[in-house]
Design an enzyme around this catalytic site. Sequence first.
Site, PDB file in Angstrom:
ATOM      1  CE  LYS A   1      65.634  88.271  99.795  1.00 18.35           C
ATOM      2  NZ  LYS A   1      66.883  87.539  99.047  1.00 18.35           N
TER       3      LYS A   1
ATOM      4  CE1 TYR B   1      70.684  91.054 100.488  1.00 16.84           C
ATOM      5  CE2 TYR B   1      68.873  92.246  99.067  1.00 16.84           C
ATOM      6  CZ  TYR B   1      69.265  91.195  99.970  1.00 16.84           C
ATOM      7  OH  TYR B   1      68.429  90.069 100.325  1.00 16.84           O
TER       8      TYR B   1
ATOM      9  CG  PHE C   1      73.965  88.485  92.006  1.00 16.18           C
ATOM     10  CD1 PHE C   1      73.515  88.989  93.101  1.00 16.18           C
ATOM     11  CD2 PHE C   1      75.069  87.669  92.279  1.00 16.18           C
ATOM     12  CE1 PHE C   1      73.920  88.992  94.423  1.00 16.18           C
ATOM     13  CE2 PHE C   1      75.573  87.512  93.603  1.00 16.18           C
ATOM     14  CZ  PHE C   1      75.018  88.106  94.575  1.00 16.18           C
TER      15      PHE C   1
ATOM     16  NE  ARG D   1      72.045  83.810 107.683  1.00 16.81           N
ATOM     17  CZ  ARG D   1      72.549  84.386 106.347  1.00 16.81           C
ATOM     18  NH1 ARG D   1      71.694  85.582 105.779  1.00 16.81           N
ATOM     19  NH2 ARG D   1      73.498  84.144 105.713  1.00 16.81           N
TER      20      ARG D   1
ATOM     21  CB  THR E   1      72.137  81.781  99.701  1.00 18.95           C
ATOM     22  OG1 THR E   1      72.981  82.497 100.882  1.00 18.95           O
ATOM     23  CG2 THR E   1      71.874  83.055  98.668  1.00 18.95           C
TER      24      THR E   1
ATOM     25  NE  ARG F   1      66.789  82.555 101.493  1.00 17.60           N
ATOM     26  CZ  ARG F   1      67.742  82.857 101.783  1.00 17.60           C
ATOM     27  NH1 ARG F   1      68.806  82.515 102.224  1.00 17.60           N
ATOM     28  NH2 ARG F   1      67.859  84.325 101.933  1.00 17.60           N
TER      29      ARG F   1
ATOM     30  CG  HIS G   1      67.485  89.867 104.117  1.00 13.67           C
ATOM     31  ND1 HIS G   1      68.560  89.735 103.853  1.00 13.67           N
ATOM     32  CD2 HIS G   1      67.467  90.599 105.385  1.00 13.67           C
ATOM     33  CE1 HIS G   1      69.618  90.167 104.609  1.00 13.67           C
ATOM     34  NE2 HIS G   1      68.696  90.793 105.705  1.00 13.67           N
TER      35      HIS G   1
ATOM     36  CD  GLU H   1      70.570  93.311 107.341  1.00  8.65           C
ATOM     37  OE1 GLU H   1      69.694  92.789 107.664  1.00  8.65           O
ATOM     38  OE2 GLU H   1      71.455  93.115 106.488  1.00  8.65           O
TER      39      GLU H   1
END
Length: 151
Positions: free
Chosen positions: A9, A49, A57, A85, A91, A102, A115, A126
């Site tokens: 991102k 998304y 949000f 993942r 998240t 993360r 992501h 995607e």
Amino acid sequence: MERTFVMIKPDGVKRGLIGPIITRFEQKGFHLAAMKLMRIDRALAERHYGEHQDRPFFGELVDFLTSGQVCAMVWEGQNAVANTRAIIGATNPVQASPGTIRADFALDIASNIVHGSDSPESAQREIALFFDGAPALETMYRMTGDGAALN
Ligand code: IDP
């Protein structure tokens, strides 16, 4: 052999984390099948998304994704979706396990660096969105600076 979609991102690109993030997937044993640095428009961010369109949000998320360049990638290998993942982590970076991207690089749920598709079906959708459907939206940008177009 499975393919998944991963996107660094704008916060990850701005902070110069493309290299460290790619390294983690390569070290695990995955193969980078495709990659492009691009700036996405609101329509693509909203489609990507779409499942979150009713969440409070959503506007903030689309603002954030369109605030700078993203690095879109296709990774392939064994159980690529689930393994990717796991490497990315939860998240919310506060809850992510140490050693995940993360946990190690991000502080905040809204700016969580990367992501990764959550299922093989999402991955297919995607990858098509970013690599088949997106050429008309895409512009190549320099790796550094904030948006001087290469062409
Ligand atoms: P994921 O990215 O781990 O699959 P999702 O629940 O699909 O998580 O959420 C998509 C993205 O929306 C997250 O990565 C994060 O950037 C953003 N997001 C999720 N929850 C919140 C929130 O409560 N506030 C702000 N942004 C959020």
